[in-house]
Design an enzyme around this catalytic site. Structure first.
Site, mmCIF file in Angstrom:
data_model
loop_
_atom_site.group_PDB
_atom_site.id
_atom_site.type_symbol
_atom_site.label_atom_id
_atom_site.label_comp_id
_atom_site.label_asym_id
_atom_site.label_seq_id
_atom_site.Cartn_x
_atom_site.Cartn_y
_atom_site.Cartn_z
ATOM 1 N N ARG A 82 30.408 31.687 47.138
ATOM 2 C CA ARG A 82 29.632 32.898 47.466
ATOM 3 C C ARG A 82 28.440 32.630 48.384
ATOM 4 O O ARG A 82 27.533 33.463 48.469
ATOM 5 C CB ARG A 82 29.132 33.592 46.187
ATOM 6 C CG ARG A 82 30.233 34.021 45.237
ATOM 7 C CD ARG A 82 31.094 35.115 45.839
ATOM 8 N NE ARG A 82 32.011 35.690 44.862
ATOM 9 C CZ ARG A 82 33.322 35.853 45.080
ATOM 10 N NH1 ARG A 82 33.868 35.478 46.230
ATOM 11 N NH2 ARG A 82 34.086 36.402 44.168
ATOM 12 N N ASN A 112 35.565 33.186 52.547
ATOM 13 C CA ASN A 112 35.367 34.642 52.589
ATOM 14 C C ASN A 112 33.967 35.022 52.111
ATOM 15 O O ASN A 112 33.779 35.775 51.166
ATOM 16 C CB ASN A 112 36.438 35.368 51.764
ATOM 17 C CG ASN A 112 36.396 35.018 50.291
ATOM 18 O OD1 ASN A 112 35.938 33.942 49.919
ATOM 19 N ND2 ASN A 112 36.869 35.913 49.444
ATOM 20 N N ASP A 170 41.721 33.591 52.584
ATOM 21 C CA ASP A 170 41.791 33.980 51.170
ATOM 22 C C ASP A 170 40.874 35.142 50.828
ATOM 23 O O ASP A 170 39.756 35.259 51.324
ATOM 24 C CB ASP A 170 41.457 32.806 50.255
ATOM 25 C CG ASP A 170 41.584 33.228 48.792
ATOM 26 O OD1 ASP A 170 42.617 33.819 48.448
ATOM 27 O OD2 ASP A 170 40.641 33.004 48.016
ATOM 28 N N HIS A 250 47.241 30.422 44.439
ATOM 29 C CA HIS A 250 47.408 31.201 43.198
ATOM 30 C C HIS A 250 48.728 31.956 43.056
ATOM 31 O O HIS A 250 48.738 33.190 43.031
ATOM 32 C CB HIS A 250 46.236 32.161 42.986
ATOM 33 C CG HIS A 250 45.815 32.971 44.197
ATOM 34 N ND1 HIS A 250 46.692 33.665 44.978
ATOM 35 C CD2 HIS A 250 44.595 33.190 44.721
ATOM 36 C CE1 HIS A 250 46.026 34.272 45.946
ATOM 37 N NE2 HIS A 250 44.748 33.998 45.808
ATOM 38 N N ASN A 296 42.928 39.213 41.597
ATOM 39 C CA ASN A 296 43.994 39.353 42.571
ATOM 40 C C ASN A 296 44.494 37.968 42.984
ATOM 41 O O ASN A 296 43.697 37.193 43.509
ATOM 42 C CB ASN A 296 43.477 40.110 43.802
ATOM 43 C CG ASN A 296 44.601 40.493 44.746
ATOM 44 O OD1 ASN A 296 45.760 40.470 44.379
ATOM 45 N ND2 ASN A 296 44.252 40.812 45.985
ATOM 46 N N ASP A 323 40.532 29.227 41.393
ATOM 47 C CA ASP A 323 40.163 30.472 42.073
ATOM 48 C C ASP A 323 38.883 31.042 41.442
ATOM 49 O O ASP A 323 38.762 32.264 41.250
ATOM 50 C CB ASP A 323 41.302 31.495 42.042
ATOM 51 C CG ASP A 323 41.074 32.645 43.029
ATOM 52 O OD1 ASP A 323 40.121 32.571 43.827
ATOM 53 O OD2 ASP A 323 41.849 33.613 42.997
ATOM 54 N N HIS A 327 31.175 37.073 40.103
ATOM 55 C CA HIS A 327 30.731 38.423 40.471
ATOM 56 C C HIS A 327 29.507 38.797 39.658
ATOM 57 O O HIS A 327 29.380 38.410 38.493
ATOM 58 C CB HIS A 327 31.832 39.456 40.205
ATOM 59 C CG HIS A 327 32.928 39.441 41.224
ATOM 60 N ND1 HIS A 327 32.735 39.833 42.534
ATOM 61 C CD2 HIS A 327 34.222 39.061 41.142
ATOM 62 C CE1 HIS A 327 33.873 39.707 43.211
ATOM 63 N NE2 HIS A 327 34.787 39.233 42.390
HETATM 64 ZN ZN LIG Z 1 43.226 34.919 46.860
HETATM 65 ZN ZN LIG Z 2 40.385 33.033 45.968
#
Ligand SMILES: [Zn+2]
Ligand SMILES: [Zn+2]
Length: 451
Positions: A82, A112, A170, A250, A296, A323, A327
């Site tokens: 993050r 990401n 991703d 994943h 996801n 993964d 949050h």
């Molecule tokens: Zn993913």
């Molecule tokens: Zn991921």
């Protein structure tokens, strides 16, 4: 022949190595053919000796390993730190602390972030930050497409030269086949692996959970298994056509395991990972409407979970990846349908898999160790081992320790763990990464500490 990858650079804050002697633990390293009670001497950042009562180096810390298992430390190829952008959810310090607490000696962070890691200056700044903050060696993947918008490719060769550990969009798929084909054509030039989050957006659409009996009962929009498996089959064919290598992130569904198995049988250079939550949990948990079970790809059926376990056992699934997706509490506490997708997992990966797969007899501990140490291999990273002369990457496990997840808080800045509140058996007591004591459990008394 598909390309082979040199080990990408990993960054961490410079810290002094500690000489450690672990006395009387069960040393378990299936790849090195090691399984027995013995002493392990770590000196100058290396495994100096494994055997029966070797002398203690001067000034070394002695750890009583009675009842514990010493294994090669784990590697997680799929972590969301993050950073930059959402340091309120995780930063490099807290994320790598969580990783060390989970027994990991190295991780690969996903790009990401906000902004996306899609150009050289952002990547270089992040690596510089890691050289001050990271508790364990950390590699950074860069995006496949600019802004992860699925259109223009990033400067992959330049990013690789600046130390990108691989490429992925991703969080999103590379939806357009032609874009992935171009990325794979550049792979040889960049010399780095491309990792794929597989999802056909026209099939996943506005789904929020696995499409099946539970979603029908709850009246929620579902994400069908074929959203993932059809993309895996497509991308495996593109990789084969371009003689390139891909890593599937994943995998969650039976059809996906079958697609990877078929591709491997056809000679495609394909590897894949599965997460502890997909290996341990199913969509039945979503009946609680707790967004702590929203991610996801989604948790799927018990039949899918069994296929993942079979894949882990057979080797179709090469490695475990958490993964880890932190949050903010207020975002995750929204109603299930609108809450963001993702759960944390670094601190519970070993314990959850030990409790749900090893203790019931689905897989044995040595296989779990193999799969949890193998995550960097597709990217070119060496696999940690207890073999003499190797870098000192050792995790000390207490297989009988019982604990409740979250009771004592988390090292992560976020608490959205899918195993929160669960009683788990097995715990990481200590992690040594590249010769540095990166973690020791607070209650874990160290033996004789020399003056
Ligand atoms: Zn993913
Ligand atoms: Zn991921």
């Amino acid at each position: 022949m598909p390309p082979r990858f040199d080990a990408p650079p990993l960054d961490s804050a410079a810290r002094e190595t500690t000489d450690v002697v672990i006395r009387g633990a069960r040393a378990l390293d299936p790849r090195a053919g090691l399984d027995g009670v013995m002493d392990i001497v770590l000196r100058d950042g290396e495994v100096a000796e494994v055997g029966d009562s070797p002398p203690t180096p001067e000034g070394a810390e002695v750890v009583d390993g009675d009842g514990l298992v010493a294994v090669p430390a784990f590697v997680d190829p799929h972590v969301h730190l993050r950073t930059p952008g959402r340091e309120d959810e995780e930063d490099i310090d807290s994320g790598t602390r969580a990783a060390a607490a989970g027994g990991f000696c190295a991780i690969l962070a996903q790009p990401n972030t906000a902004p996306v890691i899609d150009n050289g200056s952002i990547l270089s700044a992040l690596r510089e930050r890691a050289r001050h903050e990271a508790r364990i060696p950390t590699g950074f993947l860069a995006a496949v497409t600019v802004g992860q918008d699925g259109d223009a490719l990033t400067e992959m060769a330049e990013l690789a030269a600046l130390g990108a550990a691989g490429f992925t969009d991703d969080g999103r798929p590379v939806a357009r086949a032609g874009i992935l084909r171009h990325a794979l054509q550049y792979q040889r030039l960049a010399g780095r692996l491309i990792a794929l989050h597989e999802e056909d957006p026209t099939l996943s659409s506005d789904g929020v959970m696995h499409e099946g009996a539970v979603s029908a009962l709850l009246g929620m929009a579902g994400i069908p298994s074929i959203s993932e498996s059809t993309m895996i089959a497509r991308d495996a064919q593109i990789a084969q056509f371009e003689d390139a290598a891909i890593h599937i992130q994943h995998v969650s569904a039976r059809e996906s395991v079958a697609a990877v198995e078929q591709a491997k049988a056809a000679g495609v250079a394909i590897t894949c990972e599965a997460s502890p939550h997909h290996l341990c949990l199913t969509d039945e948990t979503v009946r609680s409407l707790d967004a702590g079970f929203k991610m996801n790809p989604p948790l799927r059926s018990e039949d899918d979970r069994q296929a993942l376990i079979d894949g882990l056992r057979s080797g179709v699934i090469d490695c475990v990846a958490t993964d880890h997706a932190p949050h903010a509490r207020q975002e995750k506490e929204q109603p299930f349908e609108v809450a963001p997708m993702g759960v944390t997992g670094l601190e519970t990966a070993f314990s959850a898999l030990h409790t749900d797969l090893v203790l019931p007899g689905n897989i044995d501990l040595s296989l779990l160790v193999e799969r949890m140490t193998a995550g960097g291999a597709p990217f070119g990273l060496p696999v940690p081992t207890l073999a003499t002369g190797s870098p000192a990457n050792v995790t000390l496990l207490d297989p009988s320790a019982e604990w409740q997840v979250g009771e004592a808080g988390y090292e992560s800045r976020s608490a959205n763990c899918a195993f929160a509140g669960r009683n788990l058996t097995g715990r990481v007591r200590m992690t040594i990464a590249a010769g540095v004591v990166a973690y020791r459990e607070r209650s874990f008394a160290i033996g004789a500490v020399p003056a």
